[in-house]
Scaffold this motif. Structure first.
Motif, PDB file in Angstrom:
ATOM      1  N   PRO A  62       0.823  -1.222   0.000  1.00 28.17           N
ATOM      2  CA  PRO A  62       0.000   0.000   0.000  1.00 28.17           C
ATOM      3  C   PRO A  62       0.855   1.269   0.000  1.00 28.17           C
ATOM      4  O   PRO A  62       1.937   1.306   0.591  1.00 28.17           O
ATOM      5  N   GLN A  63       0.339   2.297  -0.645  1.00 26.39           N
ATOM      6  CA  GLN A  63       1.045   3.574  -0.664  1.00 26.39           C
ATOM      7  C   GLN A  63       1.301   4.099   0.741  1.00 26.39           C
ATOM      8  O   GLN A  63       2.348   4.696   1.008  1.00 26.39           O
ATOM      9  N   VAL A  64       0.356   3.881   1.631  1.00 26.60           N
ATOM     10  CA  VAL A  64       0.485   4.401   2.989  1.00 26.60           C
ATOM     11  C   VAL A  64       1.691   3.809   3.706  1.00 26.60           C
ATOM     12  O   VAL A  64       2.201   4.393   4.669  1.00 26.60           O
ATOM     13  N   HIS A  65       2.185   2.675   3.224  1.00 22.85           N
ATOM     14  CA  HIS A  65       3.367   2.045   3.813  1.00 22.85           C
ATOM     15  C   HIS A  65       4.582   2.159   2.894  1.00 22.85           C
ATOM     16  O   HIS A  65       5.537   1.388   3.016  1.00 22.85           O
ATOM     17  N   GLY A  66       4.545   3.113   1.970  1.00 19.51           N
ATOM     18  CA  GLY A  66       5.694   3.370   1.112  1.00 19.51           C
ATOM     19  C   GLY A  66       5.766   2.536  -0.141  1.00 19.51           C
ATOM     20  O   GLY A  66       6.792   2.538  -0.830  1.00 19.51           O
ATOM     21  N   GLY A 100       3.236  -8.300  -0.648  1.00 16.00           N
ATOM     22  CA  GLY A 100       2.875  -6.939  -0.285  1.00 16.00           C
ATOM     23  C   GLY A 100       1.389  -6.755  -0.047  1.00 16.00           C
ATOM     24  O   GLY A 100       0.967  -5.830   0.663  1.00 16.00           O
ATOM     25  N   LEU A 101       0.579  -7.630  -0.636  1.00 22.66           N
ATOM     26  CA  LEU A 101      -0.867  -7.546  -0.434  1.00 22.66           C
ATOM     27  C   LEU A 101      -1.243  -7.704   1.032  1.00 22.66           C
ATOM     28  O   LEU A 101      -2.220  -7.122   1.506  1.00 22.66           O
ATOM     29  N   ALA A 226      -8.421  -0.846  -4.588  1.00 22.70           N
ATOM     30  CA  ALA A 226      -8.960  -1.850  -5.511  1.00 22.70           C
ATOM     31  C   ALA A 226      -8.104  -3.107  -5.551  1.00 22.70           C
ATOM     32  O   ALA A 226      -8.618  -4.226  -5.691  1.00 22.70           O
ATOM     33  N   LEU A 227      -6.805  -2.947  -5.412  1.00 23.93           N
ATOM     34  CA  LEU A 227      -5.902  -4.095  -5.458  1.00 23.93           C
ATOM     35  C   LEU A 227      -6.236  -5.103  -4.362  1.00 23.93           C
ATOM     36  O   LEU A 227      -6.099  -6.314  -4.553  1.00 23.93           O
TER      37      LEU A 227
END
Length: 379
Positions: A62-66, A100-101, A226-227
């Motif tokens: 996730p973007q929130v985790h870089g 990463g999911l 969405a991912l």
């Protein structure tokens, strides 16, 4: 709707540059190392370092985790491109980024600890071959985990390990996240197909896992991207199928390039090349179309309808079957080259058959999907 060239060349959400630009130095690093000089069971250390520097291991973090939190259609194009150059690299990318999911199912603080380090990488297994009992002396709860798991790809490069377990005295199956240093690596990976994936086995013996590192992929994700709302089985099936199709493209191109400088080609050889090319291209277009349609449909919905899930999984199995057929079409005219360990076509032939054995995309999976069709699961 297929993944657009713009999505591949430019960037997706959170990406600082196009995926093609990120992958290019990785491919250059790999190509510079002759096949006979590469490790027999894993990616070269320089390639792993290039992947860390590229940020591609965090493709689905996730973007929130870089992370890049890259959309699925463009991600499949990345896997396909990497696999066309080297099957082990393509498979490693597909399975390594998949970890990463899990950040979307973990508590925020836990996900941050696991995924924000630059070299963060998950290895593990989704097969529930381990067992767990409650961690009774921990006020916050947790599990004590024991077991062995097969084929934990990228295990020597991983910073964390995830594994599925069956909880004692219940029907529950959950996943646990454990620091890589707390597991034992069992050096059993000796393969001729996908040899560079480092798919060793692993063992845990009474490993304590706090409740913050126990998660259930069948429950709704904590993050709404969405991912993470895309059906997990459909997503994984499409990812592995894109690797198979990429390997097939690499095989077709290797044969075509060899024939182009070889001189006159007889009719049978030309016919087989045409059939193989058509099969590979049809497989890729159908997979792109199915995933693209599902991705577009997901916008504004909490999850994919069952018919779309079934459609993607059918497309993935069929794309894999066509990829294998394309390479086999050319294997009939490969001659003794098929036996050469470091020949590009020979390696692709072994690798595509290796990918096709994954439980999610094997031809045997068609029986389950066919029953789904009979139950009205697809239009």
């Amino acid at each position: 709707m297929a993944a657009s060239s713009e999505a591949w060349q430019a960037s997706g959400p959170g990406a600082a540059g196009g995926l093609a630009a990120r992958l290019s130095p990785v491919l250059e690093t790999l190509i510079a190392i002759a096949p006979e000089r590469r490790p027999s069971d894993r990616l070269p250390a320089a390639v792993h370092a290039a992947l860390v520097a590229s940020g591609l291991w965090k493709l689905w973090v996730p973007q929130v985790h870089g992370g890049l939190e890259q959309d699925l259609p463009a991600s499949l194009a990345l896997f396909e491109r990497a696999a066309a150059v080297d099957g082990s690299l393509g498979f490693a990318l597909a399975i390594g980024t998949g970890g990463g999911l899990f950040a979307a199912w973990l508590p925020e603080a836990t996900a941050r600890d696991i995924f924000t380090p630059e070299a963060a990488l998950i290895a593990g297994s989704g097969a529930p071959t381990g067992t767990a009992r409650p961690l009774e002396d921990e006020p916050q709860g947790g599990l004590v985990v024991t077991g062995e798991w097969r084929y934990a790809s990228l295990i020597h490069s991983a910073t964390w390990v995830t594994a599925s377990v069956r909880v004692a005295d219940s029907d529950a199956v959950v996943a646990v996240a454990v620091p890589a240093g707390e597991v034992e690596i069992l050096q059993r990976w000796q393969a001729d197909a996908l040899a560079g994936t480092d798919s060793q086995d692993l063992r845990m013996s009474d490993v304590r896992v706090p409740s913050a590192r126990v998660f259930d992929l069948t429950s709704p994700p904590r993050l709404a991207g969405a991912l993470y709302r895309f059906d997990f089985m459909a997503l994984a099936s499409a990812a592995f199928a894109s690797v198979a199709v990429g390997i097939a493209r690499g095989a077709v191109e290797a044969v075509r390039d060899r024939l182009a400088v070889q001189g006159p080609v007889d009719g049978e050889v030309a016919t087989r090349l045409a059939r193989a090319t058509a099969s590979q291209r049809a497989a890729w277009r159908a997979l792109q179309a199915s995933v693209g349609e599902a991705w577009a449909l997901l916008a504004g919905r909490p999850n994919l309808p069952p018919a779309s899930v079934l459609d993607v999984r059918l497309a993935a199995v069929e794309a894999t079957r066509q990829a294998v057929a394309a390479v086999d079409e050319l294997a009939a005219i490969a001659g003794m080259r098929l036996l050469a360990r470091h020949d590009p076509f020979s390696q692709a032939w072994r690798d595509v058959h290796g990918v096709a054995q994954h439980a999610l995309i094997t031809v045997a999976r068609q029986r389950e999907l066919g029953l789904g069709l009979l139950e009205g699961g697809a239009d």
